[in-house]
Design a protein around this motif. Structure first.
Motif, PDB file in Angstrom:
ATOM      1  N   LEU A 134       0.030 -11.719  29.723  1.00  0.00           N
ATOM      2  CA  LEU A 134      -0.943 -11.392  30.769  1.00  0.00           C
ATOM      3  C   LEU A 134      -2.337 -11.854  30.369  1.00  0.00           C
ATOM      4  O   LEU A 134      -3.061 -12.443  31.177  1.00  0.00           O
ATOM      5  CB  LEU A 134      -0.935  -9.876  31.015  1.00  0.00           C
ATOM      6  CG  LEU A 134      -1.924  -9.356  32.065  1.00  0.00           C
ATOM      7  CD1 LEU A 134      -1.609  -9.943  33.430  1.00  0.00           C
ATOM      8  CD2 LEU A 134      -1.893  -7.824  32.117  1.00  0.00           C
ATOM      9  N   ILE A 164      -3.872  -2.558  30.673  1.00  0.00           N
ATOM     10  CA  ILE A 164      -4.057  -3.645  31.652  1.00  0.00           C
ATOM     11  C   ILE A 164      -5.504  -3.658  32.128  1.00  0.00           C
ATOM     12  O   ILE A 164      -6.133  -4.725  32.237  1.00  0.00           O
ATOM     13  CB  ILE A 164      -3.089  -3.473  32.846  1.00  0.00           C
ATOM     14  CG1 ILE A 164      -1.637  -3.644  32.387  1.00  0.00           C
ATOM     15  CG2 ILE A 164      -3.416  -4.483  33.944  1.00  0.00           C
ATOM     16  CD1 ILE A 164      -0.628  -3.352  33.475  1.00  0.00           C
ATOM     17  N   LEU A 180       2.618  -9.381  35.991  1.00  0.00           N
ATOM     18  CA  LEU A 180       2.499  -8.011  36.496  1.00  0.00           C
ATOM     19  C   LEU A 180       3.798  -7.555  37.150  1.00  0.00           C
ATOM     20  O   LEU A 180       4.191  -6.389  37.029  1.00  0.00           O
ATOM     21  CB  LEU A 180       1.338  -7.926  37.492  1.00  0.00           C
ATOM     22  CG  LEU A 180      -0.066  -8.046  36.900  1.00  0.00           C
ATOM     23  CD1 LEU A 180      -1.111  -8.096  38.013  1.00  0.00           C
ATOM     24  CD2 LEU A 180      -0.367  -6.902  35.947  1.00  0.00           C
ATOM     25  N   TRP A 232      -1.089  -1.488  39.746  1.00  0.00           N
ATOM     26  CA  TRP A 232      -1.374  -2.806  39.154  1.00  0.00           C
ATOM     27  C   TRP A 232      -0.310  -3.833  39.559  1.00  0.00           C
ATOM     28  O   TRP A 232       0.224  -4.568  38.736  1.00  0.00           O
ATOM     29  CB  TRP A 232      -1.489  -2.707  37.631  1.00  0.00           C
ATOM     30  CG  TRP A 232      -2.759  -2.065  37.201  1.00  0.00           C
ATOM     31  CD1 TRP A 232      -2.942  -0.762  36.866  1.00  0.00           C
ATOM     32  CD2 TRP A 232      -4.047  -2.673  37.115  1.00  0.00           C
ATOM     33  NE1 TRP A 232      -4.264  -0.518  36.561  1.00  0.00           N
ATOM     34  CE2 TRP A 232      -4.963  -1.674  36.692  1.00  0.00           C
ATOM     35  CE3 TRP A 232      -4.525  -3.974  37.338  1.00  0.00           C
ATOM     36  CZ2 TRP A 232      -6.315  -1.924  36.512  1.00  0.00           C
ATOM     37  CZ3 TRP A 232      -5.875  -4.223  37.148  1.00  0.00           C
ATOM     38  CH2 TRP A 232      -6.754  -3.210  36.745  1.00  0.00           C
TER      39      TRP A 232
END
Length: 819
Positions: free
Chosen positions: A439, A576, A538, A475
């Protein structure tokens, strides 16, 4: 073993003169000090005169009086159910609780003794064998416990000399007569000594009569302490079932909040409260945390309501505070003032501010400079979780960032991940760790490229905000966006097209500019595909949060597996969030983006309709600094006011035209087809009942997820009706008078709720359900349901931003369907 005789000769030569002088010095200065104390306090009944010391670093005169004891007992009784006589027995021989203890004049009464102790301290700083200042024998160098025994022996010699010097007061006729006439005790006490030691000292200093009196009073103290403990336990049990209440509100303490204006000073790289204390030589975060502590109750003492507060919350008992209770709210208001004061004065520094509001610990606020040096605020819950204590703290950490620190990175992913799962061999941990790295890599590549593209696409316009859109509850996505002034004006005209003519374009634009719903829904479809790698990661993150039974048990082998799952999920979302903030800050390293943001005075933002405005403003600080944050907050606050005024104008217009509209001619019969065709189907996911399947069967679907999935939009159901356009025109703009239970939309909602409830009970005969309906002119018309698991979960009813605007859902209710 006589350790003093075994000490190096050089050390003995330095200490012996001190011992020789100490006894005579104590005798002289005690006689003078006691004489002065008696002369200065002719109207009080003294029952104790003595010395107080701590590790022999200092010795000070101290005294206690019946009047002082009465005063402090009353003070304690104000916040206790124990009566004053019990409090007096428990406080009589606690010198530090005496209001006379530590009076300024006492500190300077024994200057020669103080000088001897300073000399002693300077010698002992280097006396330890490890410093090699003195030539200790090999035995003492090899065995540190022998040196500890030497120190104990030295303390005993000090004690003997001090007691011998104090006994010289009996040779003073006036002092002797005073002690005998007033049954006054001659005492030697210390903060770390026991009552057994106190009585041993008393026996060496007083007559048998006084010693027996003190022995009885110490026994009375034990009995009183037991009784007070019982009273407190009873009070605790009472408060657990019947918590204390108050009519006081935050507004009652506004003067205290307004007058809370802390000042600061810089000391060798550290930032400290500008108060009288010993500042450390350099300012590490840990040293600042110890020095920069503000007792909450001391700040509130200036309020006329302080006594009531202290009576309610000044004792260590009772149920734990909730976040929105009065004391946590007061503390949070002071934290906000402190944080803003810090960031305004030190615009190139960042700070973390910690508040603790706990029924078992002191209420306080403390702060540190954010140096990223690994220091974490001490969390009292770790200590008290190991004890059988019912009271728990409300503690929060607030971060106040400045432009300089906005470009710095937070601690590493790995260290954050270890808070979630420390087992490196755990399959789940490894998968999540790998995804975090993917990510971060994807965002570093795609965010910068996307924002550059948005800047190019809007080169002929003024972009007032640039950044990412997200959903903080899941998210699921990150979408780049840019908000231009041209689009804002056009959308404002369209949104407020039916408003009174006097509303200018400028006012309409201000009302809409920082509206969360507008920012969120204005994202263009083309932008949703600009960050494919990031959103793919995600998606994978969500897929592994749907545990199999074995995976969940491997992660959280606890009795409360659901709580462990939620804690894990929130931990992942927090990481995150940190990664996204870092990635957005990192784009400022691109000269073109940074120059554009600076030149256009554009705001770098992370926006979400689901997040609160407090979260939105905090993110503005982290990404832009204090100055931009202040501007945005002022614009948003003004926009809320203008928006409410404009909507009130439109409500008046709509109130006049509503009765004449075609919609009033419609009845429930006109929508019977819509009601008849509403036949929802369901799937079982663990304990939850859902409108559609969400992947592999998880053992637990939290109520929050169930609510999010099981949301039916009333306007979507009505689209097939020939009357839909009329409904949409009149009722889908979030403006107008509140709906009443008899209005057609409210009746339609209730009819759909009845069908939904009956369908659920028909399909699942062993379950119960809660169904919530919203038929409100400001929020979407929707129906939501969850399985009633008896877990205390409550539907989310009134968003904070709705409260700010002054619109409360008036046609919202919850129904229970069960067999």
């Amino acid at each position: 073993m006589e350790h003093y005789k075994n000490a190096p000769q050089k050390l003995q030569d330095e200490l012996s003169p001190l011992f020789a002088a100490l006894e005579n010095t104590i005798a002289q200065e005690v006689e003078s000090a006691f004489t002065t104390i008696i002369a200065n306090n002719p109207t009080v009944q003294l029952y104790s005169l003595g010395l107080y010391y701590h590790s022999w670093n200092y010795i000070l005169p101290t005294f206690s009086s019946e009047e002082g004891l009465e005063q402090v007992a009353k003070h304690y009784a104000e916040s206790s159910e124990a009566d004053i006589e019990l409090e007096k027995k428990s406080l009589r021989w606690s010198p530090c609780d005496s209001p006379h203890h530590g009076e300024d004049e006492l500190e300077y009464m024994m200057p020669k003794t103080e000088a001897l102790l300073e000399e002693w301290s300077s010698i002992m700083e280097l006396a330890d064998p490890i410093y090699q200042q003195y030539q200790w024998s090999k035995a003492y160098q090899d065995d540190s416990e022998l040196y500890d025994d030497f120190i104990d022996e030295l303390y005993n010699k000090f004690e003997e000399l001090v007691i011998s010097g104090m006994n010289k007061v009996w040779e003073n006729k006036q002092l002797n007569e005073f002690f005998v006439k007033n049954d006054c005790a001659l005492t030697l006490n210390a903060g770390d000594s026991s009552y057994e030691d106190f009585l041993i000292h008393a026996k060496k200093l007083n007559s048998e009569k006084i010693t027996q009196k003190l022995t009885q009073e110490i026994q009375d103290w034990h009995e009183a302490s037991k009784e007070i403990s019982k009273v407190r336990r009873d009070k605790q049990q009472q408060e657990l079932t019947n918590p204390p209440t108050t009519t006081l509100t935050l507004a009652d303490f506004q003067d205290v909040i307004d007058n809370f204006n802390p000042s600061f000073k810089e000391v060798d790289g550290g930032i400290f409260l500008d108060i009288e204390h010993d500042y450390p030589l350099f300012g590490s975060s840990e040293r600042e945390a110890a020095a920069n502590r503000i007792p909450l109750m001391e700040v509130l003492e200036a309020s006329p309501h302080y006594k009531e507060l202290r009576k309610l919350y000044g004792h260590y008992m009772g149920p734990a505070f909730k976040k929105d209770d009065l004391l946590p709210c007061l503390c949070r208001a002071l934290v906000n003032k402190l944080g803003h004061a810090l960031t305004e004065k030190y615009s190139n520094s960042a700070f973390s501010v910690y508040m603790c509001v706990d029924r078992n610990t002191l209420y306080y606020i403390t702060f540190i400079s954010y140096r990223n040096d690994g220091y974490q605020f001490f969390d009292a819950s770790d200590e008290y979780a190991q004890q059988d204590i019912l009271a728990r703290q409300v503690s929060e950490i607030h971060a106040f960032y400045s432009p300089k620190v906005a470009f710095e990175e937070t601690p590493s992913i790995i260290s954050s991940l270890q808070k979630i799962q420390s087992d490196e061999n755990n399959l789940f941990s490894n998968r999540v760790n790998a995804l975090f790295i993917q990510l971060e890599t994807a965002m570093n590549k795609e965010i910068e490229a996307s924002l550059l593209r948005l800047i190019e696409d809007t080169s002929q316009d003024e972009v007032y905000s640039l950044g990412l859109c997200y959903n903080p509850t899941s998210w699921e996505y990150l979408i780049p966006f840019s908000m231009t002034n041209t689009k804002l004006v056009a959308d404002a005209e369209l949104e407020f097209s039916r408003y009174h003519e006097s509303a200018s374009v400028s006012l309409k634009s201000q009302a809409l500019k920082w509206d969360k719903h507008y920012l969120h829904t204005s994202i263009e479809d083309a932008h949703k595909t600009m960050m494919p790698e990031t959103n793919a990661v995600l998606t994978q993150m969500h897929s592994i949060l749907i545990f199999s039974d074995s995976e969940l048990e491997a992660y959280a082998p606890t009795e409360d597996t659901e709580a462990s799952f939620e804690e894990l999920q929130q931990g992942i979302f927090s990481i995150i969030y940190e990664l996204v903030i870092n990635a957005l800050n990192r784009v400022r390293r691109n000269q073109k983006i940074n120059a554009y943001l600076t030149e256009k005075q554009s705001v770098l933002a992370l926006i979400s309709e689901q997040a609160s405005y407090d979260d939105f403003f905090m993110q503005i600080i982290k990404l832009n600094g204090v100055i931009i944050h202040k501007r945005v907050k002022e614009e948003a606050s003004q926009g809320f006011i203008i928006d409410q005024e404009l909507r009130e104008i439109k409500e008046d217009i709509e109130a006049e035209t509503l009765a004449k509209s075609v919609f009033e001619k419609l009845s429930m019969q006109d929508f019977q087809d819509v009601i008849d065709n509403f036949n929802p189907s369901f799937v079982e996911q663990g304990e939850a009942i859902l409108l559609y399947e969400i992947g592999e069967q998880p053992p637990i679907v939290p109520a929050e997820i169930e609510e999010m999935i099981n949301s039916i939009q009333l306007m979507d159901l009505l689209q097939d009706s020939p009357h839909f356009e009329a409904i949409q025109q009149l009722y889908s703009n979030g403006i107008g008078p509140a709906l009443k239970p008899g209005d057609i939309l409210h009746q339609l909602c209730e009819a759909i709720v009845d069908k939904l409830g009956n369908a659920l009970l028909t399909s699942f005969r062993d379950k119960a359900f809660l169904i919530q309906m919203h038929s409100d002119r400001y929020t979407p018309y929707r129906i939501t349901f969850i399985t009633d698991r008896g877990d205390g979960y409550k539907f989310f009813e009134t968003p904070e931003d709705v409260k700010i605007r002054g619109f409360t859902p008036e046609a919202c209710k919850i129904e229970r369907f069960s067999h």
